[in-house]
Design a protein around this motif. Structure first.
Motif, PDB file in Angstrom:
ATOM      1  N   CYS A   1       0.675  -1.489  -0.032  1.00 47.35           N
ATOM      2  CA  CYS A   1       0.131  -0.124  -0.184  1.00 47.35           C
ATOM      3  C   CYS A   1       1.209   0.986   0.107  1.00 47.35           C
TER       4      CYS A   1
ATOM      5  N   ALA B   1       1.400   3.066  -3.245  1.00 44.66           N
ATOM      6  CA  ALA B   1       0.642   4.043  -3.590  1.00 44.66           C
ATOM      7  C   ALA B   1       1.020   5.640  -4.434  1.00 44.66           C
TER       8      ALA B   1
ATOM      9  N   ILE C   1       0.472   7.624  -7.465  1.00 45.82           N
ATOM     10  CA  ILE C   1      -0.769   8.935  -7.721  1.00 45.82           C
ATOM     11  C   ILE C   1       0.446   9.703  -8.165  1.00 45.82           C
TER      12      ILE C   1
ATOM     13  N   ASP D   1      -9.409   2.490   1.766  1.00 43.19           N
ATOM     14  CA  ASP D   1      -8.005   3.823   1.639  1.00 43.19           C
ATOM     15  C   ASP D   1      -7.312   3.852   0.584  1.00 43.19           C
ATOM     16  N   THR D   2      -6.762   2.936   0.245  1.00 44.82           N
ATOM     17  CA  THR D   2      -5.623   3.305  -0.906  1.00 44.82           C
ATOM     18  C   THR D   2      -6.563   3.108  -2.201  1.00 44.82           C
TER      19      THR D   2
ATOM     20  N   ASP E   1      -8.854   3.720  -2.712  1.00 41.60           N
ATOM     21  CA  ASP E   1      -9.919   4.912  -3.304  1.00 41.60           C
ATOM     22  C   ASP E   1      -8.582   6.420  -3.098  1.00 41.60           C
ATOM     23  N   GLU E   2      -8.167   6.146  -3.024  1.00 40.25           N
ATOM     24  CA  GLU E   2      -6.655   7.072  -3.429  1.00 40.25           C
ATOM     25  C   GLU E   2      -6.352   7.087  -5.460  1.00 40.25           C
TER      26      GLU E   2
ATOM     27  N   ASP F   1      -9.439   7.461  -7.334  1.00 38.91           N
ATOM     28  CA  ASP F   1      -9.330   9.134  -7.625  1.00 38.91           C
ATOM     29  C   ASP F   1      -8.728   9.628  -8.738  1.00 38.91           C
ATOM     30  N   ASN F   2      -7.604   9.146  -8.182  1.00 41.51           N
ATOM     31  CA  ASN F   2      -6.459  10.146  -9.232  1.00 41.51           C
ATOM     32  C   ASN F   2      -6.673   9.371 -10.473  1.00 41.51           C
TER      33      ASN F   2
END
Length: 387
Positions: free
Chosen positions: A141, A144, A148, A186-187, A189-190, A193-194
């Motif tokens: 994770c 990430a 990103i 959470d990872t 999602d990030e 999103d990117n």
């Protein structure tokens, strides 16, 4: 003394005729015993490409980790199967060991290489899933941060979408661990999103690809299989993609659409069809349209999908077979046996693989297709939409 005439130069040897892209699908429907062919394929794999002979590199796509991933998946399907007296997970460990001996050669993920082809991330994901090791999940994770970076790719093979697959692989092993599940969510999602914040059309090496490996359908598929709640936000994008289908049923490799040439998983109808089959339930408003696109795509695959490239998942008959169904699926697989491949080579009708052992380019992928046929599994691609 008379002058001697110089001998005429010998005619240059004729250039060999180029191998056609595919051959006619005009034989009667046939099938082979899938279990017998699976065993034959696995035997060729360990005999011709034992662990120490598979060059390092390639992540889940090619190389020793890709072969290890096949055996990891097969152990779950065939827990009691022995190959040369060893179970599938022992073979998986042997190929992983080969990858680990070359670990210092791996540069590690970068913004331009952070998908399923990255060795470090693939090793971490596979170890985390098999050993249920929480520290390894955290290490995976942490990457990430690489994915990103603004210049990171979005596609499956080298980009963020492939990282989403690796996170799904790990997530399946920690469903009973709230802390780790939250970290993975959470990872993801990030990362999503990117991807969603990236300018459209998504591009790889400056081109707007359409297909499963480098293009929009692959990105959409990885997002939706990772988090179906994104489907409504991708509906318009998927609808536009469906409109790119040629009259033939095929899809362009990239936009603007050029010649209708490639009918294979990475570029063309097989990858789009297989992707749609795995995500259509998340797009109820598009479902009827998707079904029409799939039917038309399958007509194209049936007509032009017996490729002369060595049978494999990415750009060969094995992958095209998995986009078909029923007797058509079984018929295509008959062209992926060891006997048929030798026959094609003898007739000068085979383009050999650069990675003949690989999950996506060679024997390991052929074995996966036979396992799908043997067990009647959903027709999915290992490392892409099998979870």
């Amino acid at each position: 003394m008379s002058e001697q005439t110089a001998p005429a130069p010998a005619p240059a040897p004729a250039e060999p005729a180029p191998i056609p892209r595919y051959f006619r699908n005009d034989a009667e429907l046939s099938r082979r015993d899938p279990h017998r062919q699976l065993l034959a394929s696995l035997d060729r794999l360990i005999t011709e490409y034992p662990p120490h002979k598979v060059p390092p590199g390639g992540g889940l796509y090619y190389g020793p980790i890709s072969v290890a991933y096949l055996f990891y998946a097969l152990h779950k399907i065939y827990p009691d199967m022995l190959l040369d007296e060893y179970p599938m997970n022992t073979w998986s460990a042997a190929y992983i060991e080969q990858a680990q001996t070359s670990i210092k050669q791996y540069k590690g993920p970068s913004p331009s290489k952070c998908g399923v082809s990255d060795d470090i991330m693939s090793l971490l994901a596979l170890y985390a899933a098999t050993a249920k090791d929480q520290d390894t999940v955290k290490e995976l994770c942490d990457f990430a941060a690489v994915t990103i970076e603004p210049e990171a790719s979005n596609e499956w093979l080298y980009g963020r979408a492939g990282y989403l697959y690796l996170l799904r692989l790990v997530r399946g092993a920690f469903t009973d661990n709230k802390e780790i599940m939250e970290l993975i969510e959470d990872t993801t999602d990030e990362v999503i999103d990117n991807i969603m914040a990236s300018s459209r059309p998504w591009k790889w090496h400056g081109k707007a690809y359409v297909g499963a490996v480098h293009g929009a359908i692959g990105i959409i598929t990885q997002i939706v299989l990772t988090d179906p709640s994104w489907a409504p936000k991708l509906e318009a994008e998927l609808g536009a993609l469906l409109s790119y289908q040629y009259e033939s049923g095929n899809f362009p490799s990239s936009l603007p659409a050029g010649r209708d040439r490639l009918v294979q998983f990475c570029h063309g109808a097989p990858g789009v069809v297989s992707s749609l089959l795995s995500i259509k339930r998340y797009f109820p408003e598009l479902e009827e349209r998707i079904d029409r696109v799939i039917a038309k795509g399958r007509e194209c695959i049936w007509e032009r999908g017996l490729l002369t490239k060595e049978p494999c998942l990415c750009h060969g008959i094995s992958g095209n077979a998995l986009a078909l169904d029923g007797q058509q699926f079984e018929h295509f697989l008959t062209y992926t046996t060891g006997h048929e491949i030798k026959s094609m080579a003898k007739d000068g009708m085979l383009q050999k693989s650069d990675d003949p052992s690989a999950l996506w380019c060679g024997e390991a992928g052929r074995a996966w297709a036979w396992a799908v046929a043997d067990k009647g599994l959903e027709k999915r691609f290992l490392g892409y939409n099998d979870m």
